[in-house]
Scaffold this motif. Structure first.
Motif, PDB file in Angstrom:
ATOM      1  N   PRO A   1       6.450   4.619  15.086  1.00 10.67           N
ATOM      2  CA  PRO A   1       6.837   3.958  13.772  1.00 10.67           C
ATOM      3  C   PRO A   1       5.922   2.874  13.135  1.00 10.67           C
ATOM      4  N   ILE A   2       5.352   2.168  14.099  1.00 11.76           N
ATOM      5  CA  ILE A   2       4.318   1.047  13.594  1.00 11.76           C
ATOM      6  C   ILE A   2       3.075   1.637  13.124  1.00 11.76           C
ATOM      7  N   LEU A   3       2.807   2.864  13.820  1.00 13.73           N
ATOM      8  CA  LEU A   3       1.513   3.440  13.212  1.00 13.73           C
ATOM      9  C   LEU A   3       1.696   4.159  11.974  1.00 13.73           C
ATOM     10  N   LEU A   4       2.877   4.841  11.849  1.00  9.53           N
ATOM     11  CA  LEU A   4       3.219   5.513  10.554  1.00  9.53           C
ATOM     12  C   LEU A   4       3.322   4.511   9.558  1.00  9.53           C
ATOM     13  N   THR A   5       3.887   3.117   9.846  1.00  5.98           N
ATOM     14  CA  THR A   5       4.073   2.254   8.701  1.00  5.98           C
ATOM     15  C   THR A   5       2.719   1.849   8.315  1.00  5.98           C
ATOM     16  N   GLY A   6       1.798   1.485   9.332  1.00  9.50           N
ATOM     17  CA  GLY A   6       0.705   0.998   8.883  1.00  9.50           C
ATOM     18  C   GLY A   6      -0.207   2.072   8.078  1.00  9.50           C
ATOM     19  N   VAL A   7      -0.091   3.240   8.516  1.00  7.56           N
ATOM     20  CA  VAL A   7      -1.040   4.199   7.634  1.00  7.56           C
ATOM     21  C   VAL A   7      -0.232   4.306   6.118  1.00  7.56           C
ATOM     22  N   THR A   8       0.806   4.440   6.273  1.00  5.74           N
ATOM     23  CA  THR A   8       1.674   4.663   4.949  1.00  5.74           C
ATOM     24  C   THR A   8       1.469   3.448   3.925  1.00  5.74           C
ATOM     25  N   SER A   9       1.551   2.450   4.585  1.00  8.78           N
ATOM     26  CA  SER A   9       1.326   0.953   3.927  1.00  8.78           C
ATOM     27  C   SER A   9      -0.339   0.936   3.133  1.00  8.78           C
ATOM     28  N   ALA A  10      -1.174   1.514   4.234  1.00  7.22           N
ATOM     29  CA  ALA A  10      -2.699   1.488   3.573  1.00  7.22           C
ATOM     30  C   ALA A  10      -2.886   2.375   2.254  1.00  7.22           C
ATOM     31  N   LEU A  11      -2.137   3.650   2.716  1.00 13.60           N
ATOM     32  CA  LEU A  11      -2.258   4.526   1.506  1.00 13.60           C
ATOM     33  C   LEU A  11      -1.376   4.152   0.259  1.00 13.60           C
ATOM     34  N   GLY A  12      -0.423   3.243   0.469  1.00 15.05           N
ATOM     35  CA  GLY A  12       0.216   2.685  -0.642  1.00 15.05           C
ATOM     36  C   GLY A  12      -0.775   1.680  -1.560  1.00 15.05           C
ATOM     37  N   SER A  13      -1.319   0.936  -0.539  1.00 16.87           N
ATOM     38  CA  SER A  13      -2.402   0.115  -1.096  1.00 16.87           C
ATOM     39  C   SER A  13      -3.544   0.600  -1.811  1.00 16.87           C
ATOM     40  N   ALA A  14      -3.917   1.920  -1.129  1.00 11.40           N
ATOM     41  CA  ALA A  14      -5.003   2.492  -1.612  1.00 11.40           C
ATOM     42  C   ALA A  14      -4.718   3.364  -3.108  1.00 11.40           C
ATOM     43  N   SER A  15      -3.211   3.404  -3.320  1.00 12.23           N
ATOM     44  CA  SER A  15      -2.888   3.792  -4.595  1.00 12.23           C
ATOM     45  C   SER A  15      -3.241   2.909  -5.940  1.00 12.23           C
ATOM     46  N   LEU A  16      -3.769   1.639  -5.459  1.00  8.03           N
ATOM     47  CA  LEU A  16      -4.190   0.814  -6.431  1.00  8.03           C
ATOM     48  C   LEU A  16      -5.522   1.277  -6.988  1.00  8.03           C
ATOM     49  N   LEU A  17      -6.071   1.927  -6.474  1.00  7.73           N
ATOM     50  CA  LEU A  17      -7.480   2.844  -7.075  1.00  7.73           C
ATOM     51  C   LEU A  17      -7.379   3.198  -8.357  1.00  7.73           C
ATOM     52  N   ILE A  18      -5.988   3.609  -8.790  1.00  9.60           N
ATOM     53  CA  ILE A  18      -5.792   4.526  -9.927  1.00  9.60           C
ATOM     54  C   ILE A  18      -6.120   3.516 -11.195  1.00  9.60           C
ATOM     55  N   PHE A  19      -6.000   2.142 -10.836  1.00 12.27           N
ATOM     56  CA  PHE A  19      -6.143   1.217 -11.875  1.00 12.27           C
ATOM     57  C   PHE A  19      -7.542   1.373 -12.172  1.00 12.27           C
ATOM     58  N   LYS A  20      -7.801   0.986 -13.579  1.00  9.89           N
ATOM     59  CA  LYS A  20      -9.259   1.201 -14.059  1.00  9.89           C
ATOM     60  C   LYS A  20      -9.760  -0.421 -14.197  1.00  9.89           C
ATOM     61  N   ILE A  21      -8.892  -1.442 -13.466  1.00  5.81           N
ATOM     62  CA  ILE A  21      -9.620  -2.793 -13.436  1.00  5.81           C
ATOM     63  C   ILE A  21     -10.075  -3.123 -12.223  1.00  5.81           C
ATOM     64  N   THR A  22     -11.334  -3.672 -12.280  1.00  2.86           N
ATOM     65  CA  THR A  22     -12.231  -3.486 -11.050  1.00  2.86           C
ATOM     66  C   THR A  22     -11.455  -4.393  -9.885  1.00  2.86           C
ATOM     67  N   SER A  23     -10.901  -5.700 -10.085  1.00  3.67           N
ATOM     68  CA  SER A  23     -10.258  -6.552  -9.015  1.00  3.67           C
ATOM     69  C   SER A  23      -9.493  -5.786  -8.290  1.00  3.67           C
ATOM     70  N   LEU A  24      -8.208  -5.034  -9.089  1.00  7.34           N
ATOM     71  CA  LEU A  24      -7.288  -4.342  -8.608  1.00  7.34           C
ATOM     72  C   LEU A  24      -7.694  -3.056  -7.669  1.00  7.34           C
ATOM     73  N   LYS A  25      -8.724  -2.542  -7.990  1.00 10.77           N
ATOM     74  CA  LYS A  25      -9.386  -1.384  -7.366  1.00 10.77           C
ATOM     75  C   LYS A  25     -10.165  -1.961  -6.033  1.00 10.77           C
ATOM     76  N   GLU A  26     -10.624  -3.202  -6.149  1.00 11.45           N
ATOM     77  CA  GLU A  26     -11.140  -3.900  -5.015  1.00 11.45           C
ATOM     78  C   GLU A  26      -9.885  -4.203  -4.064  1.00 11.45           C
ATOM     79  N   PHE A  27      -9.111  -4.903  -4.267  1.00 11.28           N
ATOM     80  CA  PHE A  27      -7.902  -5.085  -3.710  1.00 11.28           C
ATOM     81  C   PHE A  27      -7.280  -3.997  -3.011  1.00 11.28           C
ATOM     82  N   GLY A  28      -7.142  -2.538  -3.750  1.00 13.96           N
ATOM     83  CA  GLY A  28      -6.621  -1.489  -3.238  1.00 13.96           C
ATOM     84  C   GLY A  28      -7.585  -1.191  -1.802  1.00 13.96           C
ATOM     85  N   VAL A  29      -8.696  -1.548  -2.051  1.00 14.36           N
ATOM     86  CA  VAL A  29      -9.691  -0.942  -0.914  1.00 14.36           C
ATOM     87  C   VAL A  29      -9.448  -1.998   0.268  1.00 14.36           C
ATOM     88  N   ILE A  30      -9.763  -3.145   0.055  1.00  9.16           N
ATOM     89  CA  ILE A  30      -9.550  -4.221   1.277  1.00  9.16           C
ATOM     90  C   ILE A  30      -8.085  -4.250   1.797  1.00  9.16           C
TER      91      ILE A  30
END
Length: 784
Positions: free
Chosen positions: A332-361
């Motif tokens: 469950p911890i592993l799956l939570t971590g992977v899913t949370s990371a993918l959720g953060s990566a969803s910020l890449l859909i923004f066209k605002i640079t600082s939000l995209k950067e945050f999605g990556v990090i």
């Protein structure tokens, strides 16, 4: 395909695929714990060196996509006229027409020439500009302070000259004679922090009986950045300490604090170090990363340690206890971590640079925190003795969990209908959220940055500026009589708009010189006269001052529109109104209108925030749904997993709309936070419930889940709610909003998880009487 509940028989024994794979991958950490710790410490040192590479980006330049229409206009204007960010210094006094104030204007104007990034030939004040005046003996051109006033008559004449000059009045000197201004243009690519420090040092050296203000977009942005960073440095450590105190109250053991704390700190170091190595700057958005890492990493640590302490009574050997803990909670911890990371990566859909950067990090940070949790805590727990005492039960927390579960089951229909009725209300208010950051409202009323901006807005015609460039097809096009009259009419229309304080363009220059040289002449003007007045202005002013208003070939004219408001939504309305009115004032096809300035950047950012936020929410929930569909291999279970997350998102944004918290760049991170924390609660709850369902009936499985896994969820929520609430005591509104929205989000996710799941998981076939008989009223949790 497999799920965590799938088993298979091989060589005479049964095992769970994901759990066995994870144990195999992590076996080094408990078989060789000391070597694991040394390796992790060495890696931490390496990441720590990366923190030194971090740079700060204080400017919002580059946030928009290069092909954005507004950004294209801004780039075109900057290419012709330069970026022209301006710092404003204002001296406020009962009467600025005095020797003391005038000498300070001269001295500060000179001092600004030494400030890095200031364009020395584009400092504008009464000590630098030329005045064209009509005297009894004829036309006079000279500086306002070329002959410094020495008697009362000279001061009166200075005041008359200022009031007669449309280029000066309410631009460099207020009409009431209580504010005198120095404006300094900055080079492209300036360092806001360096300029801010230098300007503040100059002001402190001349501050006395008068009040000296500093404002302008570069100063306001830097004030915002420093306010956020300063209060973050002050309050975030306090919040973190309180969260760790919460760990102790929850677990009542020093190991229950030190172990997850070490894991949280290591997660922050690795994440910030990764930022440095990847060249991702610290921005107003990523400034919140340490806080978010504390919330997410501590959630992983709490679930690991809660399971560890719960299983401790069944084991006498540390290694066996760690293996059992990883077996039960590792997947469950592993799956939570992977899913949370993918959720953060969803910020890449923004066209605002600082939000995209945050999605990556953010994605990298959540994965690193997951790895650290499973390896570091496994290694540390392998080295310490098995806790001998049974875990102390917090009756208040257990009673709360017991009450929520019982209430949700007993009043299932009421709970369900309650959500059905209130969610449309939250959705309605979600649509009322104000978009974009209003910097003026960021500051408390007593903040010097807000006082300065309000003073300039009150005494002059506004501190925020929208740049308009009216471009013709021909060289010398702006000298034409028709164009001049059209621009004059356009200027008059603009100045009657409520948000507009005044405008400034070459029209003001020409009209002033016309009035000075031919005071009895009517307002009509010929092309020859326009050309003559522009040539006179070119001879009497600096090149920077002349060509800040028009191009050298006189094909384009730049107009500065001074705005009384700092609300980006009002700016957007004005922008749209100007676009609609363009055809009414200018001959179609003969001129084009370009918009520029930081005001336009904020308008465009707002539109991307709205569009990106909707796409981000949909994408984040879709990612979670697909991952959970793969995990559970059940459409219904995948829907269940995202249910409390979706409900919490609607409620948070609804409350923002109700109380007027704006949706800006920083608050756009809420989706990643709610998905990251919500998926943690959902996966752990459902994983626990479906496992208990193999041993107990529905009601008992729900109660067992709420008392064991629910307790870890409650500990996580309570410690973070209390910790992040500290940020609400900040005097700086973005920090306040961020702190209490985080705390409020935690509360909502906790309540929605503990209320929704029992209601929707309860078997429909059971009558209420059956449910009552299935569990005793005084339910004793099966913790061991």
């Amino acid at each position: 395909m497999f799920s965590w509940s799938q088993s298979s028989v091989k060589n005479g024994f049964t095992y769970n695929y994901p759990s066995e794979m994870l144990k195999s991958a992590l076996s080094f950490s408990w078989n060789y714990p000391r070597s694991t710790l040394v390796a992790l410490l060495l890696i931490s040192v390496g990441f720590g060196l990366g923190i030194k590479k971090l740079e700060t980006r204080n400017s919002f330049a580059g946030e928009l996509p290069s092909n954005d229409p507004v950004q294209v206009h801004i780039d075109q204007i900057n290419q012709v006229f330069g970026e022209r960010s301006v710092v404003l210094i204002g001296i406020e006094a009962e009467d600025v027409y005095t020797e003391e104030v005038s000498e300070k204007v001269i001295a500060i104007s000179e001092a600004l020439k030494e400030v890095p990034f200031v364009m020395a030939d584009e400092i504008i004040s009464l000590s630098t500009v030329q005045n064209v005046s009509n005297r009894e003996w004829g036309l006079e051109i000279g500086g306002f302070f070329e002959e410094f006033p020495t008697d009362e008559e000279a001061w009166k004449q200075l005041k008359v000259d200022v009031h007669d000059n449309a280029m000066i009045l309410n631009r460099l000197v207020s009409k009431d004679g209580q504010l005198m201004v120095i404006a300094a243009s900055l080079e492209d690519g300036f360092d806001g922090g360096v300029v801010y420090e230098a300007v503040e040092n100059i002001i402190s050296g001349y501050q006395s009986t008068e009040t000296i203000h500093s404002t302008g977009a570069p100063m306001l942005v830097e004030d915002v950045q420093r306010g956020i960073s300063g209060d973050s440095r002050k309050f975030i450590p306090i919040a973190i300490v309180i969260i760790f105190i919460g760990f102790y109250i929850c677990f009542r053991r020093i190991s229950g604090v030190l172990l997850p704390v070490s894991m949280v700190i290591m997660s922050i170091v690795w994440t910030m170090g990764a930022m440095g190595y990847l060249g991702l700057p610290v921005t107003v958005v990523s400034n919140a990363l340490p806080v978010i890492m504390v919330a997410v990493a501590s959630s992983y640590g709490i679930h690991f340690m809660n399971t560890y302490f719960q299983l401790a009574a069944q084991y006498t050997e540390s290694k066996a206890l760690v293996i059992a803990t990883v077996t039960k909670v590792g997947v469950p911890i592993l799956l939570t971590g992977v899913t949370s990371a993918l959720g953060s990566a969803s910020l890449l859909i923004f066209k605002i640079t600082s939000l995209k950067e945050f999605g990556v990090i953010g994605a990298i940070g959540f994965l690193l925190a997951t790895f650290i949790c499973l390896t570091l805590l496994s290694a540390l727990c392998s080295l310490i003795q098995v806790p001998k005492s049974k875990p102390k039960q917090d009756n208040m927390v257990l009673n709360l969990l017991n009450y929520l579960t019982e209430f949700s089951q007993k009043y299932k229909s009421r709970v369900t209908w309650g959500y059905v009725l209130i969610l449309p209300i939250f959705l309605f208010f979600s649509s009322k959220i104000n978009i974009g950051d209003d910097y003026m409202k960021f500051f408390p009323p007593s903040h010097k940055g807000r006082i300065a901006a309000e003073t300039f807005n009150e005494k002059l015609h506004g501190v925020r500026v929208m740049d308009l460039v009216v471009a013709t097809d021909l060289a010398d096009g702006i000298k034409g009589e028709q164009f001049f009259e059209e621009l004059t009419a356009f200027k008059s229309w603009l100045e009657n708009e409520e948000q507009v304080g005044s405008t400034y363009s070459y029209v003001d220059v020409v009209r002033h010189l016309q009035k000075t040289m031919n005071p009895t002449e009517d307002a009509s003007i010929s092309q020859a006269e326009i050309a003559q007045y522009l040539m006179l202005h070119e001879m009497s002013a600096t090149p920077g001052e002349v060509f800040a208003l028009r191009t050298e070939d006189a094909s384009q004219a730049k107009m500065q529109v001074f705005l009384k408001s700092s609300d980006p939504e009002e700016h957007k309305k004005l922008y749209e109104k100007i676009q609609s009115a363009q055809s009414k004032f200018f001959s179609e096809g003969e001129v084009s209108l370009l918009f520029g300035g930081d005001v336009m950047q904020r308008i465009s950012l707002g539109s991307y925030i709205v569009k990106g936020k909707i796409q981000n929410i949909i994408l984040a929930l879709l990612i979670v749904f697909v991952v959970c569909l793969l995990i559970f291999r059940s459409f219904r279970k995948a829907i269940l997993t995202i249910l409390p997350i979706a409900v919490s998102l609607i409620m948070v944004f609804g409350v923002m709309g109700m109380i007027g918290i704006r949706l800006g760049i920083s608050t756009s991170l809420l989706t990643a936070m709610i998905v990251g924390i919500g998926i943690d609660f959902s996966i752990h709850y459902l994983h626990s419930y479906f496992n208990y369902l193999k041993e107990y009936k529905t009601n008992q499985a729900l109660y067992q889940t709420s008392q064991v896994t629910g307790r870890a969820i409650a500990y996580d929520a309570i410690s973070n709610i209390v910790g992040f609430s500290v940020l609400s005591f900040s005097g700086f509104l973005p920090v306040q909003h961020f702190g209490w929205l985080l705390a409020f989000s935690m509360l909502l996710i906790f309540l929605n998880t503990m209320l929704l799941f029992p209601a929707v998981l309860l078997e429909k076939s059971k009558s209420h009487a059956d449910q009552e008989n299935e569990h005793p009223k005084a339910f004793e949790p099966l913790l061991n």
